[in-house]
Design a protein around this motif. Sequence first.
Motif, mmCIF file in Angstrom:
data_model
loop_
_atom_site.group_PDB
_atom_site.id
_atom_site.type_symbol
_atom_site.label_atom_id
_atom_site.label_comp_id
_atom_site.label_asym_id
_atom_site.label_seq_id
_atom_site.Cartn_x
_atom_site.Cartn_y
_atom_site.Cartn_z
ATOM 1 N N GLN A 172 0.808 -1.218 0.000
ATOM 2 C CA GLN A 172 0.000 0.000 0.000
ATOM 3 C C GLN A 172 0.843 1.271 0.000
ATOM 4 O OE1 GLN A 172 -2.657 -0.525 3.307
ATOM 5 N NE2 GLN A 172 -4.080 -1.730 2.092
ATOM 6 N N LYS A 174 3.208 4.524 1.289
ATOM 7 C CA LYS A 174 2.916 5.504 2.335
ATOM 8 C C LYS A 174 2.335 6.794 1.791
ATOM 9 C CE LYS A 174 7.830 6.702 2.479
ATOM 10 N NZ LYS A 174 9.033 6.730 3.291
ATOM 11 N N GLU A 175 1.903 6.755 0.541
ATOM 12 C CA GLU A 175 1.369 7.989 -0.040
ATOM 13 C C GLU A 175 0.095 8.459 0.655
ATOM 14 O OE1 GLU A 175 0.837 8.018 -4.249
ATOM 15 O OE2 GLU A 175 2.815 8.896 -4.528
ATOM 16 N N GLU A 176 -0.782 7.519 0.991
ATOM 17 C CA GLU A 176 -2.029 7.936 1.633
ATOM 18 C C GLU A 176 -1.754 8.583 2.984
ATOM 19 O OE1 GLU A 176 -5.492 5.341 1.564
ATOM 20 O OE2 GLU A 176 -4.619 4.323 -0.146
ATOM 21 N N GLU A 178 1.010 10.144 3.747
ATOM 22 C CA GLU A 178 1.604 11.461 3.462
ATOM 23 C C GLU A 178 0.520 12.464 3.103
ATOM 24 O OE1 GLU A 178 6.072 10.291 1.895
ATOM 25 O OE2 GLU A 178 4.511 10.732 0.451
ATOM 26 N N ALA A 179 -0.450 12.004 2.323
ATOM 27 C CA ALA A 179 -1.556 12.891 1.955
ATOM 28 C C ALA A 179 -2.300 13.334 3.206
ATOM 29 C CB ALA A 179 -2.502 12.174 0.993
ATOM 30 N N ALA A 180 -2.550 12.385 4.111
ATOM 31 C CA ALA A 180 -3.288 12.714 5.336
ATOM 32 C C ALA A 180 -2.537 13.760 6.151
ATOM 33 C CB ALA A 180 -3.517 11.454 6.161
#
Lengths: 287, 347
Positions: A172, A174-176, A178-180
């Motif tokens: 998955q 770690k972009e999500e 980072e976005a959060a």
Amino acid sequence: MPQVSIARRISTHESKGVTLLLIGVALIYLLLFLGLPLFAVFYEAFSKGWGLYWAALQEPDAWSAIELTLIVAAIAVPANLVFGIAAAWAIAKFEFKGKSLLITLIDLPFAVSPVVSGLVYVLLFGAQGWFGPWLQAHDIKLIFAVPGIVLATIFVTFPFIARELIPLMQAQGKEEEEAAVSLGASGWQTFRRVTLPNIKWGLLYGVILCNARAMGEFGAVSVVSGHIRGMTNTMPLHVEILYNEYNFVAAFAVASLLALLALVTLLVKSLVEWQAKRSGEPLHHGA
Amino acid sequence: MSITIENLSKQFGNHKALDNISLEVNSGELLALLGPSGCGKTTLLRIIGGMELADSGRLLFHGENVEQRDARERNVGFVFQHYALFRHMTVFENVAFGLRVKPKKERHNEAEIRRRVHELLDLVQLDWLEDRYPAQLSGGQRQRIALARALAVEPKILLLDEPFGALDAQVRKELRRWLRRLHDELHITSVFVTHDQEEALEVADRVVVMNKGRIEQTGTPDEVYAAPATPFVYQFIGNVNLFHSRDHAPWSEQHGDAVAYVRPHDIDISHTPQDGTALPVEVKLVRAIGSVVRVEVAADSSSELIEIELSRERFDAAPLSTGDKVFIRPRQFRVFEIGEQHELSAA
């Protein structure tokens, strides 16, 4: 077009006979080695009728074994849940030195015989062990007591949750997260609102397997428990004792509970897999 | 809000990702970081966004030092190449996320959150998708939702990492124009990373061309295209023909060992030599591509192909066909000495 379908048939379809033979072999094998024993457990448990079955389960020692098993699982599973998430998080989302060593260490309990892991605890904390005198001086009893059983169980069930989560979280990325964070979420908010929902099925899957093993563990627990009836006997140990006393009905009655646990585990596991598939979160079954 | 970058460096192991970068992003401008993959553009963007820490150098937002500030405190919107939408949330909840995680005393009530989310979904023209999940959207829709999500927290700076990189050509072109229009409406200081020169030239107010962790040139799209500062920029932006002084001395005679860079559309073709410097060549290929005609020629002395672009009118005025012997002469060129050009072979 017809050529395509012919080619496909040749490459992926065996003749009917071979298909039937393969299915037949697999089925007979399963029945012989898995189905038959399972049937035998329940058959033996009920061989002298319901009355004796119930009596065997209501016996105080049996009850205390069931109780202890539940207590041990209730400590070991949450402990490994916290550890599993922490380890998977660290491994999947960060780069650090010694990462592959950590992954190898997590796998250690899979590689080591459970009896050996039990013995290690005896060597460390037993009366003659490294920390034995110190523990005795402070009146702490680990070996041949409940804490030792919990420790051994935690050790043996160590990898289940971490192993389930690591590949999932790695896939998955770690972009999500980072976005959060860039949207102003705190670390805890990011974990609760983004990370946890993304891994929930994999986590549940790991918990189920971890729990099944925690309740069913024999080898490691046997070494550290001391087999004190009504005190340090878990269900698997209790089954052994009853069996060695030729008390077959009682032994199989308790065993039938463990078998039932296995069946429930399988059922819940299938449900989780089905749910995960439906929600589009791929479950990883690696390692 | 302006961004000031001073002497920024970042190293990954042995790889120098950023080598002493200094850059000023003006308030309200749309700036493109353009370069080949591995040139450090994404690293620079992530450092601005607070997802990566620089080894040395200074980073200021509107004159204020922000190096120590956490990503969540920088008030920067970030749009990822692969969208990074929260897959378990609906479109509505994705956009609302930034509003919902605000500290209690700053948080709006539910009605206000609904109003804002709908306003943003309107802005990206996807109001009708609010109940869908990211997996049910097309790439272009996902990226627009990601943008709406980033804008929800009213960032002072918007950072976009290859925002259209994962989309197909048609959608990409549409979204590019849409982003430009959106920026003209909102005037939020924006930095976007791309490896696509056409994208950078079409969308940005200013383009920063990067290579191997360094800035090669900063300028308006027209400047970097018409007056490339270095051989790298010449080659990276648009097509170019290289004429070595060894073989084509007349065009670079004032220099020793040098290379002349000539754009394909800066070459004249004629059937008779224009002057003493004209190069006799043979036409190898003629191909009409849309509004231009591409002609490939080779000098008698070498097998290297020279690319020439003509408008249809000019081609029709003096048609060519394969095998014709003609003369070419550059209308405009730029000479770089070999030392400067050295970089280029590796790029």
